[in-house]
Enzyme design. Sequence first.
Site, PDB file in Angstrom:
ATOM      1  N   LYS A 144     -14.181  -1.693 -10.877  1.00  0.00           N
ATOM      2  CA  LYS A 144     -13.110  -1.840 -11.874  1.00  0.00           C
ATOM      3  C   LYS A 144     -13.555  -2.771 -12.984  1.00  0.00           C
ATOM      4  CE  LYS A 144      -9.463  -1.050  -8.552  1.00  0.00           C
ATOM      5  NZ  LYS A 144      -8.704  -1.640  -7.478  1.00  0.00           N
ATOM      6  N   GLN A 158      -5.365  -6.355  -5.486  1.00  0.00           N
ATOM      7  CA  GLN A 158      -6.035  -5.386  -4.605  1.00  0.00           C
ATOM      8  C   GLN A 158      -5.395  -5.392  -3.214  1.00  0.00           C
ATOM      9  OE1 GLN A 158      -8.468  -3.296  -5.602  1.00  0.00           O
ATOM     10  NE2 GLN A 158      -8.787  -2.405  -3.585  1.00  0.00           N
ATOM     11  N   ASP A 184      -0.642  -0.669 -11.485  1.00  0.00           N
ATOM     12  CA  ASP A 184      -0.682   0.150 -10.271  1.00  0.00           C
ATOM     13  C   ASP A 184       0.570   1.017 -10.149  1.00  0.00           C
ATOM     14  OD1 ASP A 184      -2.911   0.011  -8.551  1.00  0.00           O
ATOM     15  OD2 ASP A 184      -2.379  -2.012  -7.903  1.00  0.00           O
TER      16      ASP A 184
HETATM   17  N1  GUN Z   1      -6.609  -0.501  -2.583  1.00  0.00           N
HETATM   18  C1  GUN Z   1      -7.085   0.766  -2.522  1.00  0.00           C
HETATM   19  N2  GUN Z   1      -6.637   1.489  -3.576  1.00  0.00           N
HETATM   20  C2  GUN Z   1      -5.869   0.658  -4.317  1.00  0.00           C
HETATM   21  C3  GUN Z   1      -5.155   0.811  -5.534  1.00  0.00           C
HETATM   22  O1  GUN Z   1      -5.103   1.890  -6.152  1.00  0.00           O
HETATM   23  N3  GUN Z   1      -4.495  -0.288  -5.983  1.00  0.00           N
HETATM   24  C4  GUN Z   1      -4.507  -1.471  -5.318  1.00  0.00           C
HETATM   25  N4  GUN Z   1      -3.829  -2.491  -5.840  1.00  0.00           N
HETATM   26  N5  GUN Z   1      -5.179  -1.657  -4.189  1.00  0.00           N
HETATM   27  C5  GUN Z   1      -5.854  -0.594  -3.696  1.00  0.00           C
END
Ligand code: GUN
Length: 296
Positions: free
Chosen positions: A54, A98, A121
Site C-alpha cells: 500500500k 489494518q 475502507d
Molecule cells: N486486512 C486484509 N484486507 C484488509 C482491508 O481491505 N482493509 C483492512 N483495513 N484490513 C485488511
Amino acid sequence: MAATLIDGKAFAAWVRADVAAHVARLREVHGLVPGLAVVLVGQDPASQVYVRNKGVQTTEAGMASFEHKLPVDTPEADLLALVARLNADPAVHGILVQLPLPKHIDTDLVINAIDPAKDVDGFHISNVGLLGTGQKAMVPCTPLGCLMMLRDHLGSLSGLNAVVVGRSNIVGKPMAQLLLGDSCTVTIAHSRTRDLAEVCARADILVAAVGRPEMITGDMVKPGATVIDVGINRIERDGRARLVGDVDFASAAAVAGAITPVPGGVGPMTIACLLANTLTACCRANGLPEPDGLTA
Ligand code: GUN
C-alpha cells in the site's frame, strides 16, 4: 478454456494510472496532495506485506503515505488517540487501520472512531448505512474493484441475476448492495445455503467470496456467466504451496463467458481502489468534483 480472462492486473494498472493523473492535476491546479495513513498494530507477516505494498503504490500515485507501526501490545486507548490525531490532521484524507487487530482491541470501536469521511475502507457503520440506503458513501475496496471489472466487461448490469457466495461485512454484503444499486436481481448465498449448485447455476454474475478453496466448480456455473473470484487461499498440492481462489478455475473457465484468475484478478484491484477512495475522499473534503469512473 472457453471463457474470456478478465485481467485484474492490467485493469488495476489502468486505475492506478488514472488516479495518478488526477492526483497530478490536483497538485498543479489546487496545490493539494491526497494523503493516506495506514496503521498496523503488531507484526503479522501477511499484514506487513499488504501495508508495504500500500505504501509503495500510494507514493507511486503521487500521494502522501503515512505509516504508523505500533507494537502488538499497544493499549486500545493509545490506538484510539492515534485515530483521533489522524482525524484532525488536514494532510490525511484517508485512514486505514489494518485488520485483523490483536484480540485485546475492540475492532468495531476503533473502526467507528475513524472520521467516516476519511474511512477509505468503507467499514464505518455510517458508510455501511449510506451504502445500504443508496446514498453517497465510502465503498469497501474489494467489492468496488469487482464492480468496476463487471461494468467494464458487461456494460450495464441492469436486470441480470447476480449471486454472491459469502456474507462477510468486508466483501459479501457490500458487494450485494453494489449489485443491487446497479439494478441486478441479487441473491446472497453462503456455506449453509441449501442446494448451492442450483442457486449458483441461475447466476449471470457469480461472485465467489466464501473463503473456501475451489468450492465453486464448473457444474455450478451457468454457461456464459461472468465469474468473479474474490478468494485467495494458500494450499499445498503435490508438495508445492499454491494460491487458489474460491472457484475451481479449470472447470469453471470451461463453462463461463468470462472469469477472473487467481492470482491476477480481484487481488490487484483492492489496492487500486484504496488509492481511488483516497483521491475521492480528498476531492470531497475540498468540495471538488469526484473523478469519473472511480466511485460506485
Ligand atoms: N486486512 C486484509 N484486507 C484488509 C482491508 O481491505 N482493509 C483492512 N483495513 N484490513 C485488511
